[in-house]
Design an enzyme around this catalytic site. Structure first.
Site, short mmCIF file in Angstrom:
data_model
loop_
_atom_site.label_atom_id
_atom_site.label_comp_id
_atom_site.label_asym_id
_atom_site.label_seq_id
_atom_site.Cartn_x
_atom_site.Cartn_y
_atom_site.Cartn_z
N GLU A 1 0.83 -1.21 0.00
CA GLU A 1 0.00 0.00 0.00
C GLU A 1 0.86 1.25 0.00
O GLU A 1 0.54 2.25 -0.67
CB GLU A 1 -0.94 -0.01 1.22
CG GLU A 1 -1.94 -1.15 1.24
CD GLU A 1 -2.80 -1.22 -0.02
OE1 GLU A 1 -3.07 -0.16 -0.63
OE2 GLU A 1 -3.17 -2.33 -0.40
N HIS B 1 -13.33 -7.22 -5.22
CA HIS B 1 -13.18 -6.48 -6.47
C HIS B 1 -14.40 -6.62 -7.39
O HIS B 1 -14.58 -5.78 -8.28
CB HIS B 1 -11.91 -6.94 -7.19
CG HIS B 1 -10.69 -6.76 -6.34
ND1 HIS B 1 -10.41 -7.59 -5.27
CD2 HIS B 1 -9.69 -5.84 -6.40
CE1 HIS B 1 -9.28 -7.19 -4.71
NE2 HIS B 1 -8.82 -6.13 -5.36
N ARG C 1 -4.93 -6.40 -13.47
CA ARG C 1 -3.78 -5.60 -13.03
C ARG C 1 -2.87 -6.39 -12.10
O ARG C 1 -1.66 -6.21 -12.10
CB ARG C 1 -4.25 -4.33 -12.33
CG ARG C 1 -5.08 -4.60 -11.09
CD ARG C 1 -5.54 -3.32 -10.41
NE ARG C 1 -6.42 -2.55 -11.28
CZ ARG C 1 -6.95 -1.37 -10.92
NH1 ARG C 1 -6.68 -0.84 -9.74
NH2 ARG C 1 -7.74 -0.73 -11.76
N HIS D 1 1.87 -65.45 35.79
CA HIS D 1 0.83 -64.58 35.24
C HIS D 1 1.06 -63.14 35.67
O HIS D 1 1.06 -62.20 34.85
CB HIS D 1 -0.54 -65.06 35.70
CG HIS D 1 -1.65 -64.15 35.30
ND1 HIS D 1 -2.38 -64.32 34.15
CD2 HIS D 1 -2.14 -63.03 35.88
CE1 HIS D 1 -3.28 -63.36 34.05
NE2 HIS D 1 -3.16 -62.57 35.10
N GLU D 2 1.28 -62.95 36.96
CA GLU D 2 1.48 -61.59 37.48
C GLU D 2 2.78 -60.98 36.94
O GLU D 2 2.83 -59.79 36.61
CB GLU D 2 1.51 -61.61 39.01
CG GLU D 2 0.22 -62.06 39.66
CD GLU D 2 -0.98 -61.23 39.24
OE1 GLU D 2 -0.81 -60.02 38.96
OE2 GLU D 2 -2.09 -61.78 39.17
N GLU E 1 -3.78 -59.82 30.22
CA GLU E 1 -3.99 -61.04 30.99
C GLU E 1 -3.29 -62.24 30.36
O GLU E 1 -2.94 -63.19 31.05
CB GLU E 1 -5.50 -61.32 31.10
CG GLU E 1 -6.31 -60.21 31.75
CD GLU E 1 -5.87 -59.91 33.16
OE1 GLU E 1 -5.29 -60.80 33.82
OE2 GLU E 1 -6.07 -58.77 33.61
N HIS F 1 -14.33 -59.60 41.30
CA HIS F 1 -14.40 -58.64 40.21
C HIS F 1 -15.73 -57.90 40.16
O HIS F 1 -15.82 -56.82 39.58
CB HIS F 1 -14.13 -59.35 38.88
CG HIS F 1 -12.79 -60.00 38.85
ND1 HIS F 1 -12.52 -61.16 39.54
CD2 HIS F 1 -11.63 -59.65 38.23
CE1 HIS F 1 -11.26 -61.51 39.35
NE2 HIS F 1 -10.69 -60.61 38.56
#
Length: 1314
Positions: free
Chosen positions: A397, A526, A535, A994-995, A1022, A1124
């Site tokens: 500008e 525009h 332009r 297992h553990e 598991e 559980h």
């Protein structure tokens, strides 16, 4: 671009409302036209060249006055869009048009016949300009209509706003909100909403106005001798071959654009995926960082070639250094003055509008430079933001203003660029220098300048996103308008042709369906403002020609893209000559003087971008990119939940920061919670429970905070799979979603249920009390006395189940509320989601059905063995087995009655318990052997911290502990523990492996984000330890541990071994399947609290073929006697693990090179098997479990085939044995119950006998028997009748006929995740 920004549609008013308001304004009678001051009218001049000179001088002084007043009015309106200012602007415009009319007509009258013969070329240009009237050709009423149309179109564009769906209070203007969204958002849906709404709210009301404007504009310019408005616009370039020149330039540059397009399309594909990006199609128009997809530099972060190089977008640095808008303009001014050009005059700084006003005024935000034609007042109007892009716009500008300053002393008609492209190019020439890393370093916005190829490619790619990406857009806008003005594109095809051009040249497509009710061209400033656009295409060619020439003048050496003409007065002087010429000479002459050529040429641009052109070609060839968009008709689908979900965050960088913060804070909190939980589980006290509840609350608050934040992300199009997966997991807040009071209540219920279970004991009348571990468990495992087993079985359930029952319905209610708040149908649906499979229930049912024949054969065989031991009074060979006779409190595994069912009793004993005791094994020794197994595979040993902190046996100091075996991850990457009341026996040897499998899993994935520190699915966790236990249990391995005298190997030995394994593995299958079948139906409401126990036993009968040994009622709660259930631990994981552990075992045995029957495989010391296992564990939860399954087994599915293969010899033996004895498979007499009359025998450890529920000395009992004989017989009859009645009701209940649904898995161990 002096006119290349944009603004957004009206919020509350709809497009149709705007349309009708605009049309209404147009239908109002025009106000009286203001009259031109007579002193400004042309006088009398001779019709010759001398007269023309005098005419031009007189015109100049009058025109300055009229244009100044018109410009002041226009400025007032553009910076404060009120009705009054609009009226004043239209009046001023009418005066200017009247002035243009009278002077233009006079020029035509006097000089049209002779102007071509003028010797003064400048004079000829002045007269030609004055004689072109444009809109001033129109009659007054039509002129007023023309002006009103322009004002209304500008008003619609500049004041329109977009409002969020159903939120009219939240509305966005084009500047800055919508522009910021298009630039910075990466949310497909939010971008789409902003794009679609702006195009609708602006374009739809503009279309009828634009049709009328086009007609009036054509009418006006035809009177100046042009075929249409487009012809007039092209005349500014004074070239008969202008259109052909442009076409040639476009094709010269097209290959570069096609390579850039293909590269960017690939980058967008990485971000948005196949759903929204077709690698052979056009790019959706809203994804390129700009409302009009005209420049793409705002998506540089997504396409940067070398991301590790310094960031060339200095926006953040500008903000950090406190740059403000005024400083940006001062920096631009200083660039011009450093070249010897003019500073901005005082009026510029006093009168410009450099920021968007905050006083509520509506303004035209589109950046523009203004010449007030009084030779001192020059201004910029810009809603400037502190960004690098806007810094370039500021220079652009100010380039216009510098042009104004340099040619201000020319006559008014010559105060313009040599052609319109010149005016747009000047500021951009300087911006080419400003944007170089060298210049950014000079002005303190870049720490250092990297002069290497990768940095150069990054810079040039960024410039290409601005310059090259713009070329087809800069070319097509007026291609479309010229077609509109010529009539080639009628109103009925405005939008079709617009998108035809945009697809043809840009390779983009609309992201939503568009039709002729839309007017998408009107969404670009525009179009409604009537500003020619070609332009900008011209200027993008010219600026590189200028840049090349000025760099040469400045003495620059090296690549063109590294040139910075800052402080070069030589370049400034050359540029000044161009600017001072204004429109006084043909642009071809001015260009030749500047660059040495009088033609537009793309070679300078191509030279500038040559390195990145080559790089793009190489990248595209390497990736096999398609250049162009052969599938040009492709269109993307609409996003899900559009437009409601547009507020969700889709910025992956922000998501990465969120995930990092979540992970860092979660590790600390989860560690604290695990410590408090451990303290409670290993010392159950009131104080420990209070601390645990406090930590639980902190974890819940953390989960709620980050879960809520996670829900603000839309991860559907994230390309970073890890971030996407973590956020989706964090979005599930589990119990933390509950309101605080209910969360507190829920936590208390869970603690009360688990505490009730963990500290429960049953007592004889003499005060001797038995805990579950080890006392009751040992009785159930070793006793063969029917009544003793019955007393233990019943007493445990009476003590635990009945105490938990009052708490359970509220637990179910709150669990379901948690599920609903997290987006699940119920608690069961939430649990099943861990498996990420829509067909989970069907898959599990299929697995169960595959294994059922083996279970039925095992059940029939065991029932026959129990019949031999307990007789027909207690065992019905066509009925279910009483649940207390199978060696385990829950009849889940039956290996403890192996001595009763051993196929070949004379074969060597397979139970290593006796040898372990004889050899003095301790719990610690058991775990050392397990650790040795893992390390023999090349896996990780446990740390010293594990041995120091774990609780491997039940404390002897009187503490109450949770004995249920569990493995613990403390989330600090080094602290892993096991809590187990280990007994020295073979069963606990297996459990220890297992553990330790859990611990190994923890150690393998410890470096993953905490969210991924889980098994691929719960069953994987598991299964790992159980896989090793399958090897540990083999006679071969037990022999290597000196626990068996031989490796075995004979047929009878094999069948005995497989029977023992089947009592563990096959017997467990239906139990692990049914527990969550029951709970899922409790959660979904098909099992109500009134029939908890009835449905429990219906399922146990249906799947296990078991019945309660004594009548049960709804006052009992037998599910609660299983850990559980009160502990809220899903159980289907164990079913799954029991399936997949055999798949893993088969795969690991193959890796270990095992040959022979699967049940004889021992993977001990196989590093190959260990690596395969480690690679699987390292994945944690980072990928869906089928990928982990495929890694270890070579295929992605759960399958029972490995398990069936393992047990094949036993299956054949059982089938043969059962046929030989004529066994019934199943339990057709399902209503049968055992004889409930108890033999009155002494109970061990007390010396007392049971008599009618009382425990008396034997002598007292005998007396009581004679005295109450008759009453006893009556009681027996009544009891039998009641039992029969209860079971009749139970067995005919609807649940037996209900199809079951569900999943389950493996060897049970409770996992302690937060």
């Amino acid at each position: 671009m002096g006119a290349a920004s944009g603004q957004r549609g009206q919020g509350p008013p709809s497009p149709l409302l705007l349309l009708w308001l605009s049309l209404l304004l147009l239908l109002l009678p025009p106000s009286p036209a203001p009259a031109l001051d007579p002193g400004l009218q042309p006088g009398n001049f001779s019709a010759d060249e001398i007269g023309a000179h005098l005419f031009a001088e007189s015109y100049n002084s009058s025109a300055e006055q009229v244009i100044f007043q018109s410009t002041v009015a226009s400025w007032a309106y553009d910076t404060n869009m009120t009705e009054e200012n609009a009226r004043l602007q239209e009046e001023a415009e009418l005066i200017w048009q009247e002035f243009a009319e009278v002077w233009g007509k006079k020029a035509k009258e006097l000089f049209d016949a002779i102007r071509q013969n003028f010797t003064d070329s400048k004079l000829r240009r002045v007269i030609e300009t004055i004689r072109t009237l444009g809109p001033a050709n129109l009659p007054l009423a039509r002129r007023q209509q023309y002006n009103s149309l322009q004002n209304n179109m500008n008003r619609i564009y500049s004041t329109s706003k977009v409002c969020l769906p159903n939120k009219t209070a939240t509305c966005w203007s084009l500047e800055p909100e919508l522009t910021n969204i298009l630039a910075s958002s990466r949310s497909y849906a939010k971008l789409l909403f902003a794009w679609e709404s702006w195009h609708d709210v602006v374009g739809i009301p503009l279309k009828p106005l634009y049709q009328d404007f086009t007609a009036l504009s054509n009418e006006a310019y035809k009177q100046d001798g042009f075929s249409d408005t487009g012809a007039y616009w092209r005349s500014a370039y004074d070239s008969p071959s202008f259109e052909e020149t442009l076409e040639h330039l476009y094709h010269q540059l097209e290959p570069l654009y096609l390579n850039l397009h293909a590269y960017v399309r690939r980058a967008l594909h990485r971000r948005y995926g196949d759903k929204y990006i077709n690698l052979r199609g056009p790019i959706p128009a809203h994804l390129l960082g700009d409302m009009w997809a005209q420049s793409w530099d705002n998506i540089y972060d997504m396409v940067v070639p070398f991301p590790n190089k310094p960031n060339l977008d200095v926006t953040n640095t500008m903000v950090q250094k406190g740059w403000n808008v005024t400083h940006m303009f001062r920096v631009a001014e200083e660039f011009f003055t450093s070249m010897g050009l003019s500073p901005m005059p005082p009026e510029f700084w006093a009168e410009s509008m450099l920021e968007k006003p905050t006083d509520g005024r509506e303004v035209v935000c589109h950046a523009s430079a203004w010449d007030f034609f009084n030779r001192k007042d020059f201004r910029i109007k810009q809603c400037t933001r502190i960004t690098m892009e806007q810094l370039s716009t500021v220079h652009h500008e100010m380039g216009h203003v510098q042009y104004y300053l340099q040619y201000k002393d020319l006559t008014v008609p010559l105060r313009r660029g040599a052609n319109p492209g010149f005016h747009e190019a000047i500021g951009d020439v300087l911006a080419l220098s400003v944007s170089t890393p060298a210049h950014l370093h000079k002005i303190g916005l870049l720490d250092r300048v990297a002069n290497d190829l990768e940095s150069d490619i990054n810079y040039l790619l960024k410039m290409a996103l601005e310059k090259i990406a713009f070329l087809p857009f800069g070319y097509l806008v007026d291609q479309w308008r010229w077609g509109v003005f010529s009539g080639h594109t009628p109103p009925s095809r405005y939008n079709f042709d617009w998108w035809y051009f945009r697809t043809k040249y840009q390779g983009i497509c609309p992201p939503v369906v568009r039709n002729e009710t839309h007017f998408d061209a009107g969404a670009k400033f525009h179009i409604p403002s009537g500003t020619p656009y070609i332009r900008y295409f011209v200027s993008f060619i010219l600026q590189f020609q200028f840049h090349q020439a000025l760099c040469k003048e400045a003495g620059h050496q090296g690549p063109l893209h590294q040139c910075d003409i800052y402080q070069s007065t030589q370049a400034g002087a050359k540029l000044q000559r161009v600017l001072q010429a204004g429109y006084s000479r043909p642009w071809q002459e001015v260009l030749k003087e500047m660059v040495g050529s009088d033609t537009l040429d793309a070679q300078a641009l191509l030279e500038y971008f040559q390195p990145v052109i080559r790089w793009l070609q190489e990248q595209n060839q390497r990736n096999g990119e398609v250049l162009g968009w052969p599938e040009y008709q492709w269109r993307p689908p609409l996003p899900d939940n559009y437009p409601e979900g547009i507020d969700l965050v889709t910025d992956e960088t922000e998501a990465e920061r969120f995930v990092e913060e979540y992970d860092r804070t979660a590790r600390v909190l989860w560690n604290e919670y695990a410590e408090a939980n451990w303290q409670y589980n290993t010392n159950i006290t009131l104080e420990a429970s209070k601390i645990l509840l406090q930590k639980n609350k902190k974890v819940a608050n953390h989960t709620l905070k980050y879960g809520t934040l996670a829900k603000k992300f839309d991860v559907s199009n994230f390309q970073n799979y890890t971030i996407k997966r973590i956020i989706k997991k964090v979005q599930n807040m589990d119990r933390a979603v509950l309101p605080p009071k209910e969360l507190e209540e829920y936590n208390q219920i869970l603690m009360d249920m688990e505490t009730t279970y963990s500290i429960a004991n049953v007592c004889y009348l003499n005060g001797t009390c038995l805990h579950l571990e080890p006392d009751l468990t040992n009785v159930m495992a070793t006793s063969r006395k029917y009544e003793e087993l019955l007393w233990v079985w019943k007493s445990w359930r009476d003590k635990v189940g009945r105490a938990i029952l009052p708490l359970f319905p509220k637990y179910v209610e709150l669990s379901n509320k948690i599920a609903h708040l997290n987006g699940y149908a119920d608690g069961g649906d939430s649990w099943r989601s861990s498996y990420e499979s829509k067909s989970l229930e069907q898959d599990l049912e299929q697995l169960y059905q595959e294994l059922q024949p083996l279970y039925l054969n095992l059940h029939a065989y065991v029932r026959r063995s129990l019949h031999r031991h307990y007789g027909s009074q207690h065992i019905n060979l066509d009925g279910p087995i009483p649940a207390h006779l199978l060696g385990n409190m829950w009849a889940q595994t039956w290996s403890n009655i192996y001595d009763l069912v051993a196929p070949f009793p004379s074969a060597p004993n397979l139970d290593a318990t006796e040898a372990m005791i004889k050899q003095g094994w301790t719990p610690r020794r058991i775990f050392k052997e397990a650790d040795d197994f893992f390390t023999s595979l090349g896996l990780l040993p446990v740390s010293e911290e594990f041995w120091n902190k774990s609780m491997l046996e039940k404390p002897g100091d009187g503490r109450e502990v949770v004995c249920h075996a569990s493995a613990w991850d403390f989330y600090n990457g080094k602290d892993f523990r096991i809590k187990q009341c280990t007994s020295v026996n073979m069963e606990d040897l297996v459990i220890a492996h297992h553990e330790m499998g859990h611990i190994q899993y923890f150690m393998q994935y410890k470096d993953l984000p905490v969210t991924f520190r889980e098994g691929a699915n719960p069953g994987f966790h598991e299964a790992i330890g159980d896989v090793l236990a399958l090897s540990v249990s083999t006679p071969k391995h037990l022999h290597s541990l000196n626990l068996l005298s031989s490796e075995g190997g004979g047929y009878e030995h094999d069948i005995n071994f497989l029977m023992k394994m089947a009592l563990d593995k096959i017997a467990f299958i239906p139990f692990s399947y049914l527990i969550d079948q029951w709970r899922w139906r409790v959660f979904d409401g098909s099992i109500t609290k009134e029939n908890y126990n009835q449905e429990w036993w219906s399922l146990r009968l249906k799947y296990q073929g078991l019945c309660p040994p004594v009548p049960r009622s709804q006052d009992d709660f037998d599910p609660g006697s299983k850990f559980h259930v009160p502990a809220n631990v899903p159980y289907i994981r164990y079913f799954v693990s029991f399936i997949i552990q055999f798949q893993f075992h088969e795969a690991l045995c193959r890796a270990a090179g095992h040959t022979g029957p699967l049940h004889k495989c021992d993977i001990y010391q196989s590093k190959e098997a260990g690596k395969l296992l480690a690679d699987t564990m390292k994945m944690g939860y980072s990928k869906p479990w089928p990928e982990a399954m495929k890694l270890i087994t070579g295929q992605p599915n759960m399958s029972a085939s490995a398990m069936m293969n393992y047990f094949k010899p036993l299956t054949e033996w059982l089938v043969t044995e059962n046929r030989r004895h004529g066994e019934t498979l199943g339990w057709p007499e399902y209503n049968w119950t055992p004889n409930t009359a108890r033999s009155e025998g002494p109970f061990p450890e007390s010396g007392r006998v049971n008599f009618l529920g009382m425990y008396l000395e034997p002598q007292q009992a005998r007396v009581g028997q004679w005295v109450l004989l008759f009453l006893g017989v009556s009681l027996l009859v009544a009891t039998l009748g009641l039992t029969h009645r209860l079971f009749s009701i139970r067995q005919h209940g609807h649940s037996l006929h209900r199809p079951h649904r569900g999943p389950q898995f493996g060897s049970e161990v409770e996992l302690r995740h937060s």
